[in-house]
Design an enzyme around this catalytic site. Structure first.
Site, PDB file in Angstrom:
ATOM      1  N   HIS A   1       0.835  -1.214   0.000  1.00 58.75           N
ATOM      2  CA  HIS A   1       0.000   0.000   0.000  1.00 58.75           C
ATOM      3  C   HIS A   1       0.871   1.266   0.000  1.00 58.75           C
ATOM      4  CE1 HIS A   1      -3.339  -2.680   1.372  1.00 58.75           C
ATOM      5  NE2 HIS A   1      -2.362  -3.234   2.060  1.00 58.75           N
TER       6      HIS A   1
ATOM      7  N   SER B   1      14.970  22.211 -14.940  1.00 59.17           N
ATOM      8  CA  SER B   1      13.785  23.046 -15.159  1.00 59.17           C
ATOM      9  C   SER B   1      14.248  24.407 -15.630  1.00 59.17           C
ATOM     10  CB  SER B   1      13.000  23.184 -13.861  1.00 59.17           C
ATOM     11  OG  SER B   1      12.192  24.343 -13.910  1.00 59.17           O
TER      12      SER B   1
ATOM     13  N   LYS C   1      15.867  21.911  -9.768  1.00 54.82           N
ATOM     14  CA  LYS C   1      15.190  20.704 -10.239  1.00 54.82           C
ATOM     15  C   LYS C   1      16.107  19.726 -10.971  1.00 54.82           C
ATOM     16  CE  LYS C   1      11.272  19.720  -9.938  1.00 54.82           C
ATOM     17  NZ  LYS C   1      10.042  20.293 -10.467  1.00 54.82           N
TER      18      LYS C   1
ATOM     19  N   GLU D   1       9.670   8.928 -16.387  1.00 50.91           N
ATOM     20  CA  GLU D   1       8.275   9.320 -16.630  1.00 50.91           C
ATOM     21  C   GLU D   1       7.833   8.902 -18.031  1.00 50.91           C
ATOM     22  OE1 GLU D   1       7.496  13.523 -15.065  1.00 50.91           O
ATOM     23  OE2 GLU D   1       9.660  13.313 -14.911  1.00 50.91           O
TER      24      GLU D   1
END
Ligand code: ARG
Length: 475
Positions: A173, A294, A300, A307
């Site tokens: 979980h 970024s 970043k 992704e």
């Protein structure tokens, strides 16, 4: 390629010249729209190597039958070699009016060598030709992807060997459950990818029958030697039913099913990489090679490759569902609908290959922060089960009773904001008088993972043995 016609004033009905391959029956050529919707050369040119291989095998067999002479065959071989060189060099004059790769190559061959080129299509139809070419293409794709899967497994197994004893929190979980080792986690993906290879091998085995010689749908009146062409092309045998052979695309569907399942696996690892890279976790770090910055936030370091691997699952699933939908309800035998089979397979194969390359790269690139993983492996009462197991093993308490006592101790520790090991012996004995100081030996992360010696468990000794087994199998 012609430009998309402007349909605002109705379809463009200008005819292009009658097709040379079946022109005998047709007075005029197709409308521009007809040509555009009908043509597959824009994408099936990707199968040119397979098409040439198929033609070479067919020609050799026609010589055996006496339909082609030895001279014809040699002209065909020379012609096809020249065509291969042209395509390879980007100099081949692809023509949309010739619809697909099969007719483009045949027309060019005839242009080069004359009648021998015209005789090549004896006992053959584009229906068995395309079925053969596409099987060959999928088979080649399978071989490449299988090697890539093996490489990702190797990268994971190397990681596993190095981190066989490094604890990390194990989750259910996405809540801390029990400590595991990072190596064990890596090997979980090795198992998944090995099943992906199994699915590919299974698909390859079933697809390895040759449709060539089924002709349009009914077989042919020429006494073709179908065993000869099948074996020349590396197939195990010729297909046994001509109707099925020209209208079956199960092999592509099985390939896409295997792709979809594997992409799902890769998306799960990709998702974990995204989580592990996030600032609150910082379990791993990816180098500049596999991250992007970024344009506005200088701090970043985004795991874009992970992704995108996660996202590629969408187009791969789309390819599977797309082709299932194209094939649904098609009456036997060939129908032009089936021309829509190739793009999904090509696209999914590319997406899968790129995802595998990216995952192999990230697994080799990542720097795990083993100290941080170790720290969190013990948080969240991760060794509560070890305490309960001790009560069962040493005090012979029934597991349900032990579970209840442990739950009360967890609540007590939680109320004080400490770990289980932070409780005093007296506090523990207040709940269960039988507890001795020995309990503290099972509450450490190291003791917890070392105790998981059941076959397939996370004990470092197990993980090291499994990693060795995989490394031997993969190298
Ligand atoms: N371009 C076609 C395809 O990809 C080849 C087969 C066409 N056969 C036919 N009878 N029109 O499916």
């Amino acid at each position: 390629m012609s430009e998309t016609p402007d349909l605002r004033n109705g379809p463009d009905l200008r005819n292009v010249s009658a097709n040379m391959q079946w022109g005998g029956r047709f007075a005029a050529g197709p409308s521009v729209v007809m040509q555009e919707i009908n043509a597959s050369i824009g994408f099936d040119r990707k199968m040119w190597r397979q098409d040439i291989r198929g033609s070479l095998a067919h020609a050799a067999m026609l010589v055996k039958l006496g339909i082609l002479t030895v001279q014809d065959r040699s002209d065909i071989e020379t012609g096809l070699a020249a065509i291969a060189a042209e395509i390879d060099a980007g100099r081949f004059p692809f023509d949309e009016a010739l619809e697909d790769i099969h007719m483009n190559i045949e027309a060019r061959l005839t242009e080069r060598i004359g009648d021998a080129g015209r005789r090549l299509h004896t006992g053959r139809s584009r229906n068995d030709q395309v079925a053969t070419d596409f099987r060959l293409w999928v088979r080649d794709a399978i071989d490449g992807l299988d090697a890539q899967l093996a490489d990702v497994m190797l990268a994971l197994a190397e990681r596993a060997e190095r981190h066989a004893a490094d604890p990390m929190p194990g989750f259910t979980h996405l809540q801390t459950a029990q400590p595991v080792t990072f190596g064990h986690h890596m090997l979980a993906y090795v198992e998944m990818l090995n099943r992906d290879r199994g699915r590919l091998a299974d698909c390859r085995k079933r697809l390895n029958e040759c449709p060539l010689g089924s002709a349009a749908l009914a077989g042919t009146s020429f006494p073709l030697d179908r065993d000869m062409t099948a074996h020349a092309l590396g197939f195990d045998r010729p297909t046994a039913n001509s109707l099925d052979a020209v209208s079956d695309r199960d092999f592509a569907l099985e390939f896409l099913s295997a792709a979809a399942i594997s992409a799902m696996h890769l998306s799960r690892l990709a998702e974990e990489i995204v989580i592990w890279c996030s600032a609150p976790y910082r379990f791993i770090r990816l180098s500049d090679a596999f991250t992007t910055g970024s344009s506005i936030m200088p701090q970043k370091r985004n795991p874009d490759a992970a992704e995108l691997v996660r996202a590629k699952t969408g187009r791969i699933n789309g390819a599977l569902v797309g082709l299932l939908t194209v094939m649904k309800g098609l009456p036997l035998a060939y129908a032009k609908d089936m021309q829509e089979d190739k793009e999904p397979a090509f696209d999914a194969a590319d997406a899968w290959a790129l995802s595998l390359a990216a995952v192999a790269g990230m697994v080799r690139d990542m720097t795990p922060d083993t100290a941080r993983m170790r720290e969190f492996a013990g948080s969240g009462f991760a060794t509560a089960t070890d305490l309960a197991d001790w009560l069962v093993r040493v005090l012979k308490r029934p597991f349900r009773t032990a579970h209840h006592v442990t739950g009360r101790l967890v609540a007590l520790a939680e109320a004080q904001g400490i770990d289980l090991a932070g409780l005093s012996l007296a506090e523990m004995q207040a709940e269960e008088p039988g507890i001795t100081a020995d309990i503290f030996n099972v509450l450490t992360v190291e003791a917890s993972v070392a105790s998981r010696l059941s076959y397939g468990g996370t004990a470092p000794a197990n993980v090291a043995a499994q990693a060795t087994r995989w490394l031997q199998a993969l190298t």
